[in-house]
Design a protein around this motif. Structure first.
Motif, PDB file in Angstrom:
ATOM      1  N   GLY A  26       0.720  -1.184   0.176  1.00  0.00           N
ATOM      2  CA  GLY A  26      -0.089   0.095   0.043  1.00  0.00           C
ATOM      3  C   GLY A  26       0.876   1.451  -0.141  1.00  0.00           C
ATOM      4  O   GLY A  26       2.047   1.177   0.341  1.00  0.00           O
ATOM      5  N   ASP A  27       0.379   2.416  -0.409  1.00  0.00           N
ATOM      6  CA  ASP A  27       0.950   3.682  -0.241  1.00  0.00           C
ATOM      7  C   ASP A  27       1.425   4.091   1.129  1.00  0.00           C
ATOM      8  O   ASP A  27       2.319   4.628   1.397  1.00  0.00           O
ATOM      9  CB  ASP A  27      -0.175   4.774  -0.799  1.00  0.00           C
ATOM     10  CG  ASP A  27      -0.383   4.637  -2.229  1.00  0.00           C
ATOM     11  OD1 ASP A  27       0.589   4.268  -2.949  1.00  0.00           O
ATOM     12  OD2 ASP A  27      -1.417   5.063  -2.738  1.00  0.00           O
ATOM     13  N   MET A  28       0.505   3.424   2.136  1.00  0.00           N
ATOM     14  CA  MET A  28       0.938   3.406   3.542  1.00  0.00           C
ATOM     15  C   MET A  28       0.866   1.834   3.901  1.00  0.00           C
ATOM     16  O   MET A  28      -0.080   1.052   3.305  1.00  0.00           O
ATOM     17  CB  MET A  28      -0.259   4.126   4.365  1.00  0.00           C
ATOM     18  CG  MET A  28      -0.121   5.783   4.309  1.00  0.00           C
ATOM     19  SD  MET A  28      -1.484   6.443   5.099  1.00  0.00           S
ATOM     20  CE  MET A  28      -0.742   8.150   5.056  1.00  0.00           C
ATOM     21  N   ASP A  29       1.819   1.644   4.863  1.00  0.00           N
ATOM     22  CA  ASP A  29       1.857   0.270   5.360  1.00  0.00           C
ATOM     23  C   ASP A  29       2.123   0.236   6.708  1.00  0.00           C
ATOM     24  O   ASP A  29       2.984   1.129   7.460  1.00  0.00           O
ATOM     25  CB  ASP A  29       2.911  -0.538   4.693  1.00  0.00           C
ATOM     26  CG  ASP A  29       3.441  -1.928   5.342  1.00  0.00           C
ATOM     27  OD1 ASP A  29       2.179  -2.879   4.959  1.00  0.00           O
ATOM     28  OD2 ASP A  29       4.195  -2.327   5.701  1.00  0.00           O
ATOM     29  N   ILE A  30       1.223  -0.497   7.676  1.00  0.00           N
ATOM     30  CA  ILE A  30       1.393  -0.650   8.960  1.00  0.00           C
ATOM     31  C   ILE A  30       1.604  -2.106   9.358  1.00  0.00           C
ATOM     32  O   ILE A  30       0.863  -3.185   8.798  1.00  0.00           O
ATOM     33  CB  ILE A  30       0.056  -0.064   9.709  1.00  0.00           C
ATOM     34  CG1 ILE A  30      -0.244   1.264   9.410  1.00  0.00           C
ATOM     35  CG2 ILE A  30       0.044  -0.667  11.104  1.00  0.00           C
ATOM     36  CD1 ILE A  30      -1.604   1.779  10.031  1.00  0.00           C
ATOM     37  N   SER A  31       2.831  -2.646  10.268  1.00  0.00           N
ATOM     38  CA  SER A  31       3.047  -3.888  10.571  1.00  0.00           C
ATOM     39  C   SER A  31       3.461  -3.596  11.967  1.00  0.00           C
ATOM     40  O   SER A  31       3.862  -2.783  12.429  1.00  0.00           O
ATOM     41  CB  SER A  31       3.896  -4.532   9.659  1.00  0.00           C
ATOM     42  OG  SER A  31       5.507  -3.660   9.496  1.00  0.00           O
ATOM     43  N   GLY A  32       3.615  -4.751  12.481  1.00  0.00           N
ATOM     44  CA  GLY A  32       4.010  -5.010  13.894  1.00  0.00           C
ATOM     45  C   GLY A  32       3.630  -6.235  14.779  1.00  0.00           C
ATOM     46  O   GLY A  32       3.033  -7.161  14.073  1.00  0.00           O
ATOM     47  N   GLU A  33       3.672  -6.031  16.107  1.00  0.00           N
ATOM     48  CA  GLU A  33       3.540  -7.296  16.734  1.00  0.00           C
ATOM     49  C   GLU A  33       3.031  -6.758  18.397  1.00  0.00           C
ATOM     50  O   GLU A  33       3.212  -5.768  18.470  1.00  0.00           O
ATOM     51  CB  GLU A  33       4.571  -8.260  16.850  1.00  0.00           C
ATOM     52  CG  GLU A  33       5.959  -7.691  17.549  1.00  0.00           C
ATOM     53  CD  GLU A  33       6.673  -6.968  16.192  1.00  0.00           C
ATOM     54  OE1 GLU A  33       6.405  -7.261  14.963  1.00  0.00           O
ATOM     55  OE2 GLU A  33       7.375  -5.850  16.365  1.00  0.00           O
ATOM     56  N   ILE A  34       2.207  -7.510  18.878  1.00  0.00           N
ATOM     57  CA  ILE A  34       1.711  -7.343  20.138  1.00  0.00           C
ATOM     58  C   ILE A  34       2.710  -7.928  21.003  1.00  0.00           C
ATOM     59  O   ILE A  34       3.096  -9.107  20.948  1.00  0.00           O
ATOM     60  CB  ILE A  34       0.264  -7.881  20.394  1.00  0.00           C
ATOM     61  CG1 ILE A  34      -0.640  -7.696  19.462  1.00  0.00           C
ATOM     62  CG2 ILE A  34      -0.122  -8.013  21.997  1.00  0.00           C
ATOM     63  CD1 ILE A  34      -1.928  -8.111  19.426  1.00  0.00           C
ATOM     64  N   ILE A  35       3.469  -7.340  21.517  1.00  0.00           N
ATOM     65  CA  ILE A  35       4.651  -7.652  22.611  1.00  0.00           C
ATOM     66  C   ILE A  35       4.509  -7.715  24.208  1.00  0.00           C
ATOM     67  O   ILE A  35       5.280  -8.291  24.760  1.00  0.00           O
ATOM     68  CB  ILE A  35       5.991  -6.657  22.279  1.00  0.00           C
ATOM     69  CG1 ILE A  35       5.718  -5.224  22.635  1.00  0.00           C
ATOM     70  CG2 ILE A  35       6.243  -6.955  20.845  1.00  0.00           C
ATOM     71  CD1 ILE A  35       6.677  -4.326  22.458  1.00  0.00           C
ATOM     72  N   GLU A  36       3.310  -7.279  24.545  1.00  0.00           N
ATOM     73  CA  GLU A  36       3.173  -7.244  25.963  1.00  0.00           C
ATOM     74  C   GLU A  36       1.609  -7.542  26.501  1.00  0.00           C
ATOM     75  O   GLU A  36       0.883  -6.956  25.829  1.00  0.00           O
ATOM     76  CB  GLU A  36       3.821  -6.141  26.852  1.00  0.00           C
ATOM     77  CG  GLU A  36       3.354  -6.358  28.304  1.00  0.00           C
ATOM     78  CD  GLU A  36       4.004  -4.931  28.984  1.00  0.00           C
ATOM     79  OE1 GLU A  36       3.568  -4.981  30.245  1.00  0.00           O
ATOM     80  OE2 GLU A  36       4.505  -4.182  28.632  1.00  0.00           O
ATOM     81  N   TYR A  37       1.406  -8.625  27.312  1.00  0.00           N
ATOM     82  CA  TYR A  37       0.096  -8.639  27.842  1.00  0.00           C
ATOM     83  C   TYR A  37       0.421  -9.114  29.129  1.00  0.00           C
ATOM     84  O   TYR A  37       0.719 -10.256  29.374  1.00  0.00           O
ATOM     85  CB  TYR A  37      -0.767  -9.667  26.728  1.00  0.00           C
ATOM     86  CG  TYR A  37      -2.259 -10.001  27.577  1.00  0.00           C
ATOM     87  CD1 TYR A  37      -3.123  -9.409  26.984  1.00  0.00           C
ATOM     88  CD2 TYR A  37      -2.469 -11.062  28.392  1.00  0.00           C
ATOM     89  CE1 TYR A  37      -4.408  -9.427  27.504  1.00  0.00           C
ATOM     90  CE2 TYR A  37      -3.654 -11.338  28.835  1.00  0.00           C
ATOM     91  CZ  TYR A  37      -4.663 -10.413  28.503  1.00  0.00           C
ATOM     92  OH  TYR A  37      -6.018 -10.730  29.016  1.00  0.00           O
ATOM     93  N   SER A  38       0.250  -8.322  30.329  1.00  0.00           N
ATOM     94  CA  SER A  38       0.623  -8.521  31.385  1.00  0.00           C
ATOM     95  C   SER A  38      -0.491  -7.969  32.440  1.00  0.00           C
ATOM     96  O   SER A  38      -1.251  -6.920  32.147  1.00  0.00           O
ATOM     97  CB  SER A  38       2.019  -7.963  31.560  1.00  0.00           C
ATOM     98  OG  SER A  38       2.026  -6.585  31.570  1.00  0.00           O
TER      99      SER A  38
END
Length: 172
Positions: free
Chosen positions: A82-94
């Motif tokens: 896409g013209d814009m791109d969003i990615s990542g990860e959920i790194i904390e659930y505490s």
């Protein structure tokens, strides 16, 4: 004299009618996107990479993140590139104890979710970033997490999605 009062009353009535009939309406969603340059967005699923895993969190987060861009922008959502791109990860659930009572036991517990986000604007790379966003919600320690988890997740995810939306397209 009576005619003057009647004309005055009629003028006031007309003025009041006009003021209530004319309203100004606008929609403000905060997005500041140059739609001449930016037409598409791709949003990857954010996998859960925290030590503690609550599977509905990933589904809820990914759906709401996608929904906010579909509902509050005119961008076409595509799978990749896409013209814009969003990615990542959920790194904390505490969860952690927050408030301590006189007897030394916790009275409140805080549930926290933290995500790492990579944003790329392929039309203006000066706006690219990688940033962590965090949100939390409290619950009474007399309750079990399993009993309040879905409600808390909904509240936390809404907060996270708003933060990400503001950082990527609202920029304020």
């Amino acid at each position: 004299m009576a005619l003057k009062h009647k004309l005055y009353a009629l003028a006031c009535l007309l003025l009041c009618t006009m003021m209530t009939a004319c309203t100004i309406s606008y929609r403000f969603n905060g997005a500041s996107i140059n739609y001449d340059l930016v037409h598409t967005i791709s949003i990857d699923n954010f996998p859960i990479q925290s030590a503690y895993v609550y599977p509905p969190l990933g589904i809820t987060f990914n759906e709401r993140l996608l929904d906010i861009y579909m509902q509050q922008t005119r961008l076409n959502v595509i799978d990749t590139g896409g013209d814009m791109d969003i990615s990542g990860e959920i790194i904390e659930y505490s969860q952690r104890n927050k408030a301590v009572q006189a007897d030394g036991l916790a009275s409140m517990v805080t549930l926290t979710v933290r995500v790492n986000v990579r944003f790329v604007n392929n039309t203006n790379h000066s706006e690219d970033f990688e940033q962590q966003f965090s949100a939390s919600a409290d619950y009474d320690s007399t309750q079990q997490l399993i009993d309040v988890q879905d409600e808390l997740i909904s509240e936390i995810v809404d907060d996270l999605v708003d933060q990400i939306f503001n950082a990527t397209v609202a920029r304020w």
